[in-house]
Design a protein around this motif. Sequence first.
Motif, PDB file in Angstrom:
ATOM      1  N   LYS A 318       9.699  -9.438   5.040  1.00 17.58           N
ATOM      2  CA  LYS A 318      10.662  -9.264   6.133  1.00 17.58           C
ATOM      3  C   LYS A 318      11.497  -8.002   5.914  1.00 17.58           C
ATOM      4  CE  LYS A 318      11.102 -14.148   7.419  1.00 17.58           C
ATOM      5  NZ  LYS A 318      12.023 -15.320   7.470  1.00 17.58           N
ATOM      6  N   LYS A 319      11.922  -7.776   4.655  1.00 15.15           N
ATOM      7  CA  LYS A 319      12.665  -6.546   4.355  1.00 15.15           C
ATOM      8  C   LYS A 319      11.811  -5.317   4.667  1.00 15.15           C
ATOM      9  CE  LYS A 319      15.625  -8.441   0.708  1.00 15.15           C
ATOM     10  NZ  LYS A 319      16.007  -8.341  -0.720  1.00 15.15           N
ATOM     11  N   LEU A 320      10.537  -5.390   4.295  1.00 15.03           N
ATOM     12  CA  LEU A 320       9.634  -4.272   4.555  1.00 15.03           C
ATOM     13  C   LEU A 320       9.474  -4.039   6.060  1.00 15.03           C
ATOM     14  CD1 LEU A 320       7.707  -2.189   3.341  1.00 15.03           C
ATOM     15  CD2 LEU A 320       5.907  -3.923   3.385  1.00 15.03           C
ATOM     16  N   ILE A 321       9.371  -5.129   6.832  1.00 16.01           N
ATOM     17  CA  ILE A 321       9.225  -4.994   8.290  1.00 16.01           C
ATOM     18  C   ILE A 321      10.473  -4.366   8.903  1.00 16.01           C
ATOM     19  CG2 ILE A 321       9.038  -6.318  10.433  1.00 16.01           C
ATOM     20  CD1 ILE A 321       7.233  -8.276   8.895  1.00 16.01           C
ATOM     21  N   ARG A 322      11.664  -4.803   8.437  1.00 18.72           N
ATOM     22  CA  ARG A 322      12.906  -4.217   8.958  1.00 18.72           C
ATOM     23  C   ARG A 322      12.970  -2.720   8.677  1.00 18.72           C
ATOM     24  NH1 ARG A 322      15.334  -9.117   7.049  1.00 18.72           N
ATOM     25  NH2 ARG A 322      15.984  -8.051   5.143  1.00 18.72           N
ATOM     26  N   GLU A 323      12.550  -2.328   7.479  1.00 19.64           N
ATOM     27  CA  GLU A 323      12.593  -0.909   7.138  1.00 19.64           C
ATOM     28  C   GLU A 323      11.545  -0.129   7.925  1.00 19.64           C
ATOM     29  OE1 GLU A 323      14.342   2.207   5.752  1.00 19.64           O
ATOM     30  OE2 GLU A 323      15.011   0.163   5.289  1.00 19.64           O
ATOM     31  N   PHE A 332      14.395   7.879   8.048  1.00 20.73           N
ATOM     32  CA  PHE A 332      13.581   7.935   6.835  1.00 20.73           C
ATOM     33  C   PHE A 332      14.429   7.858   5.567  1.00 20.73           C
ATOM     34  CE2 PHE A 332      11.237  10.104  10.153  1.00 20.73           C
ATOM     35  CZ  PHE A 332       9.974   9.544  10.045  1.00 20.73           C
ATOM     36  N   ARG A 333      15.703   7.503   5.701  1.00 18.97           N
ATOM     37  CA  ARG A 333      16.596   7.526   4.541  1.00 18.97           C
ATOM     38  C   ARG A 333      16.607   6.208   3.774  1.00 18.97           C
ATOM     39  NH1 ARG A 333      17.081  12.768   3.591  1.00 18.97           N
ATOM     40  NH2 ARG A 333      17.685  13.921   5.472  1.00 18.97           N
ATOM     41  N   GLY A 334      16.168   5.135   4.429  1.00 19.24           N
ATOM     42  CA  GLY A 334      16.224   3.825   3.776  1.00 19.24           C
ATOM     43  C   GLY A 334      15.080   3.620   2.791  1.00 19.24           C
ATOM     44  N   MET A 335      15.350   2.830   1.757  1.00 29.24           N
ATOM     45  CA  MET A 335      14.342   2.484   0.762  1.00 29.24           C
ATOM     46  C   MET A 335      14.365   0.967   0.568  1.00 29.24           C
ATOM     47  SD  MET A 335      13.003   5.381  -0.093  1.00 29.24           S
ATOM     48  CE  MET A 335      12.176   5.073  -1.631  1.00 29.24           C
ATOM     49  N   VAL A 336      13.182   0.361   0.390  1.00 34.12           N
ATOM     50  CA  VAL A 336      13.066  -1.078   0.188  1.00 34.12           C
ATOM     51  C   VAL A 336      13.079  -1.367  -1.308  1.00 34.12           C
ATOM     52  CG1 VAL A 336      11.706  -3.142   0.661  1.00 34.12           C
ATOM     53  CG2 VAL A 336      11.705  -1.248   2.293  1.00 34.12           C
ATOM     54  N   ASN A 337      14.022  -2.208  -1.735  1.00 34.16           N
ATOM     55  CA  ASN A 337      14.126  -2.601  -3.138  1.00 34.16           C
ATOM     56  C   ASN A 337      13.936  -4.106  -3.231  1.00 34.16           C
ATOM     57  OD1 ASN A 337      14.801   0.037  -4.105  1.00 34.16           O
ATOM     58  ND2 ASN A 337      16.890  -0.265  -3.339  1.00 34.16           N
ATOM     59  N   VAL A 338      12.791  -4.546  -3.765  1.00 36.00           N
ATOM     60  CA  VAL A 338      12.498  -5.969  -3.931  1.00 36.00           C
ATOM     61  C   VAL A 338      11.920  -6.197  -5.322  1.00 36.00           C
ATOM     62  CG1 VAL A 338      12.057  -6.321  -1.478  1.00 36.00           C
ATOM     63  CG2 VAL A 338      10.163  -5.734  -2.986  1.00 36.00           C
ATOM     64  N   LEU A 347       2.790  -2.920  -2.747  1.00 37.97           N
ATOM     65  CA  LEU A 347       2.857  -2.595  -1.321  1.00 37.97           C
ATOM     66  C   LEU A 347       4.179  -1.911  -0.975  1.00 37.97           C
ATOM     67  CD1 LEU A 347       1.712  -2.830   1.554  1.00 37.97           C
ATOM     68  CD2 LEU A 347       2.753  -5.100   1.691  1.00 37.97           C
ATOM     69  N   VAL A 348       5.285  -2.437  -1.479  1.00 38.51           N
ATOM     70  CA  VAL A 348       6.602  -1.860  -1.187  1.00 38.51           C
ATOM     71  C   VAL A 348       6.711  -0.464  -1.791  1.00 38.51           C
ATOM     72  CG1 VAL A 348       9.073  -2.097  -1.635  1.00 38.51           C
ATOM     73  CG2 VAL A 348       7.741  -4.080  -0.912  1.00 38.51           C
ATOM     74  N   ALA A 349       6.223  -0.304  -3.036  1.00 39.90           N
ATOM     75  CA  ALA A 349       6.275   1.012  -3.673  1.00 39.90           C
ATOM     76  C   ALA A 349       5.450   2.031  -2.881  1.00 39.90           C
ATOM     77  CB  ALA A 349       5.779   0.910  -5.119  1.00 39.90           C
ATOM     78  N   SER A 350       4.277   1.607  -2.392  1.00 42.13           N
ATOM     79  CA  SER A 350       3.448   2.512  -1.587  1.00 42.13           C
ATOM     80  C   SER A 350       4.155   2.887  -0.288  1.00 42.13           C
ATOM     81  CB  SER A 350       2.102   1.846  -1.269  1.00 42.13           C
ATOM     82  OG  SER A 350       1.389   1.561  -2.463  1.00 42.13           O
ATOM     83  N   PHE A 351       4.828   1.920   0.319  1.00 40.26           N
ATOM     84  CA  PHE A 351       5.576   2.207   1.550  1.00 40.26           C
ATOM     85  C   PHE A 351       6.697   3.211   1.285  1.00 40.26           C
ATOM     86  CE2 PHE A 351       9.319   1.256   4.162  1.00 40.26           C
ATOM     87  CZ  PHE A 351       8.810   1.536   5.424  1.00 40.26           C
TER      88      PHE A 351
END
Length: 588
Positions: A318-323, A332-338, A347-351
């Motif tokens: 869900k965090k990845l989808i929001r980003e 393009f400034r946001g980063m996903v940290n999970v 997957l998140v690191a690749s995104f």
Amino acid sequence: MLNGFHSIHHRLFMLFLFCMSGILLIVSLLYYSRTTVQIHEKISDLSQKNVAQTAGLFSLLYKGYDSLSKSLSNNFEMIRLLNEITDEPAVAYINEQTITNIIGAIFYSRDDLIGIHVISDKGKLYNYGNYLNVMDPNYKTEEWYRQIQASSGKMVWLGVYKHSLIDQVEDSPVFAFGRQIYDLNEHKPIGIVLYETNPQPVLDALDNLKIGEHSQVYLMSPDGRFVSSSTDPAPDLKTLPSLQNSSNVVVKQEKGRLIVASKLSFSGWWLLSITPNRDLNVELVEMKRYLLIVISILILVSTLIASIVSKTISSPLKKLIREMKQVEIGNFRGMVNVSSYQEINILVASFNRMVIRIEELIERVKLSSVSEKNAELHALQSQVNPHFLYNTLDMIYWMLDEEGNEQLGELVLSLSSMFRYSSQWEDGVEVTLHEELEQIGHYLKIISIRLEGRVQIVMDIDERFLNIRIPKMTVQPVIENAVKHGLESLGRQGILKLYTREEGSSLKIIVEDNGVGMDEEQLNRMRDSLYGLSPKESGKNGIGLQNLHSRLQHMFGESYGLQIQSFPGEGTQVAIVLPIPTEGEIHS
């Protein structure tokens, strides 16, 4: 609600819940089924042992009662007195008293006797009991009397009754058995003896067989007669399994009940225990209740675990989808940290890397666009009222031609051609290599006149590539850079070479001079400037090699552009690397 059900969180939750609950129910059912079998086997084994133990107890009772019954039937004095016939009242009275005394002696020899009744075939009745006896005058019509008479001298177990069979005064429960009295001299029956004892030993022995509250126990004779307690009704013989050809112990579970039978060691009698399933399943009911409680608790725990596991998977997604939605709108400034499972972390690191790469590419496109605009601006800056300039230069040319100054006229004509060529600038405009070379010819003519013949021009262009299309103002900035920085300050004859070379699928337009060249530091600084790693290396009013290199890479790709080689005192070589078009594209 429907969209929520189709979410990965709900799908994973239902999947984990059904899997865990299904496994739990299957294991519980298998455990319950196996335990049911084990409990029934255990109860059957226990019932079998119990019946065998009770059969031994009845054997002891039988031997005791058999011995008691023989004490009268084998008493020769009583047999003699029963056979004696006399007309003397005194003798008859003495004989009757003697028989009564014999019976009384046996009566007081045991504590469990309630009454002893001797009935001769002549109709004479002798009794001894706890109370004054009142005999039933119709005893000969009773079933028990016929059973004893038909027993052929064997002891007959009559069973437990609510009151005495013959004494109308005795109303307490009795256990009755009897035997025929035989005259051993004449081998004929002369009467019967009926014993009535306290039924408690028999009832206790029968109760010992009961497994549950609703169990029923019986003694069954070989001819199908039942001896039971007064509380248990006689069963239907048709509903019982056949015991005629059975072994000594029979255990069967059928029609919702457990039947255990054991053959007594005397006279072929059977001891039966019939227990309904509701008594057998008492432990199973408790276990079922316990399992239901445990299963309910475990299902609640499974629900909690399924919710936690599904959230650990769905929350990072869900965090990845929001980003990703933020990226869609250009942020393009946001980063996903999970911190989740390895695959989701990858997957998140690749995104994150993809977003960074996209941002870099966008910045590069912006810089390229700015470079294009700067190049266009520089070109436009050179257009100072072009029509006025063209007309003025043409007028100067005709004035010089009239005065016969041909060299200066050619110089002015070349300059006019250069201004006209450079002023016609449009974004992304393309010309043929032939047109670019014509413009370079005017430029080189001006340079030759300005340097008074100190530069020798050598051109070797393959005619096959004259019609290929290249960006406008591609070759001139390179030649201008070679003349200005390599040949102008040269104190000897300068040579400027322009030629083409085909290498694989690439075409190199090479500008080479024998000028002052560059040392390694200057060469590295020049190469860095091409890739934007150092300040621009451009002329005061020129387009500059950096802008040219950026334009070529932007149009053809990163493998194309400018390649520079130089050696101090030997000169510099600049190669313009372009893709070779197909045959159709060259002539189009």
